[in-house]
Scaffold this motif. Structure first.
Motif, PDB file in Angstrom:
ATOM      1  N   PRO A  13       0.832  -1.243  -0.114  1.00  0.00           N
ATOM      2  CA  PRO A  13      -0.007  -0.152  -0.147  1.00  0.00           C
ATOM      3  C   PRO A  13       0.854   1.228   0.179  1.00  0.00           C
ATOM      4  N   VAL A  44      -4.662   0.958   0.085  1.00  0.00           N
ATOM      5  CA  VAL A  44      -4.498   1.741   1.547  1.00  0.00           C
ATOM      6  C   VAL A  44      -6.073   1.291   2.050  1.00  0.00           C
ATOM      7  N   TYR A  47      -6.838  -2.438   2.837  1.00  0.00           N
ATOM      8  CA  TYR A  47      -5.373  -2.938   3.554  1.00  0.00           C
ATOM      9  C   TYR A  47      -5.573  -4.496   3.782  1.00  0.00           C
ATOM     10  N   CYS A  64      -3.441  -8.962   8.972  1.00  0.00           N
ATOM     11  CA  CYS A  64      -3.090  -7.547   8.431  1.00  0.00           C
ATOM     12  C   CYS A  64      -1.824  -7.343   8.525  1.00  0.00           C
ATOM     13  N   GLY A  66       0.327  -6.197   6.064  1.00  0.00           N
ATOM     14  CA  GLY A  66       1.069  -5.443   5.045  1.00  0.00           C
ATOM     15  C   GLY A  66       2.131  -5.980   4.196  1.00  0.00           C
TER      16      GLY A  66
END
Length: 377
Positions: A13, A44, A47, A64, A66
């Motif tokens: 993101p 974003v 996510y 989560c 990333g």
């Protein structure tokens, strides 16, 4: 046909303060660059898609973390998209789809994307996604968001949300009920076209017949089954009208004996499907409370059990990355281990297309004959 995959990255993101420019703003950029940057910005608000699937005892959750989406850029130097019909099916279904390196576990990935440029200047977007996270409506919403950002919007037109806790889990579910061993059948991969005129004519015929019919009885366990995924967003009143992009479907199964199916008219068969759709709120409520005998999500796999999906109203067809909407949408069905079909929408005048693995080779001609009898009424 030689496909060179020259860039493979995990894309995370990212915020882009200056926006995205491409040919619409007088700057010529490759589709891969435009889509890659729009994907990063779309991750974003979306996510969880950049996370990973993890197992905890008898459940699977999204971490989560990333870690990003795997994105592949590829190019075909010796073929044009005008040669599409001549491209082998194995190439279309495999080489145009993304794959990740051995050190990454593909089963943990939520989404992977590949953009393949062709000699003519056209391109193909190949996508793999986890059905544990997305359903068709959800992934269509995500792709539309990428397209909107690619075309210059700063934010998607629909705000996504992730309220998985609002979707009930049946107390009767167990890890064993989610596991499924599927046999392999020698099923032919086929495509059948239905024009708009044919579909409208059938609708008129069925509408006249359904006013005075009763559905064939389904009280006994039959030997022919049809399963299709039904969207349950409208029965979950705590969900907003739009924005939820997770898997939100309930499998409806119609069961009858072969004799019932052979004797029923087309209108009666349509009546069975309508009855199943009308039963959705009740059946889902029973499932959520644990009041069921057989888990509807544990679908038996056999040659006389057909699973259908309808992609015609998913936003795949409206996604525009800056070069217009897609000319064609094609699912990967040729290596499925069960009988399945997907309803697609194609450029006019075809309109309706059924693609999938429906029958074995020795039954294909009989199946085609039955379709012709139906559409030529």
């Amino acid at each position: 046909m030689e496909i060179k995959k020259y860039t493979k990255t995990r894309f995370h993101p990212t915020q882009f303060p200056d926006g995205i420019k491409h040919h619409r703003h007088g700057v010529s950029l490759s589709a891969a660059k435009v889509i890659r940057e729009a994907l990063a910005k779309a991750l974003v608000p979306y996510y969880p898609v950049a996370g990973r699937l993890v197992s905890f005892d008898d459940r699977i959750e999204v971490a989560c973390n990333g870690e990003g989406v795997w994105f592949v850029e590829a190019a075909v130097a010796d073929r044009s998209l005008n040669d599409w019909e001549a491209i082998p099916l194995s190439v279309v279904k495999e080489e145009l789809l993304p794959s990740c390196p051995p050190h990454l576990n593909q089963q943990e990935m939520i989404l992977m994307m590949q953009v393949t440029h062709f000699q003519c200047g056209g391109f193909v977007v190949g996508l793999k996604f986890s059905h544990l996270v997305f359903d068709g409506i959800g992934v269509g919403q995500f792709l539309k968001a990428i397209g909107e950002i690619a075309c210059g919007q700063t934010h998607p037109s629909i705000d996504p949300f992730w309220y998985r806790d609002t979707i009930p889990a049946s107390p009767m579910l167990s890890k064993s009920s989610l596991s499924l061993l599927t046999p392999k059948f020698d099923i032919v991969n086929s495509m059948y076209d239905f024009s708009i005129q044919t579909i409208e004519r059938l609708k008129e015929k069925i509408a006249k017949e359904t006013s005075n019919i009763n559905s064939p009885p389904l009280s006994a366990i039959g030997d022919v089954c049809l399963t299709f995924a039904a969207n349950i967003r409208h029965v979950l009143f705590q969900l907003p009208k739009a924005g939820y992009y997770g898997n939100c479907v309930y499998p409806l199964t119609i069961t009858a004996t072969g004799e019932q199916i052979m004797q029923a008219s087309l209108a009666e068969l349509v009546g069975l499907i309508k009855d199943a759709k009308e039963s959705l709120p009740t059946k889902f409520k029973e499932w959520a409370s644990g009041n069921f005998k057989e888990d509807p999500y544990k679908i038996s796999i056999s040659y006389n059990h057909l699973t259908l999906s309808d992609w015609r109203w998913i936003e795949f067809y409206e996604t525009d990355y800056g070069w217009g909407i897609p000319n064609s949408i094609s699912p990967k069905t040729h290596d499925f281990s069960f009988t399945c079909g997907i309803l697609l929408k194609q450029p006019l005048p075809k309109d309706g297309v059924l693609e999938g693995q429906v029958v074995m080779k020795e039954h294909e001609q009989r199946f085609i004959d039955e379709i012709n009898k139906c559409v030529n009424v």
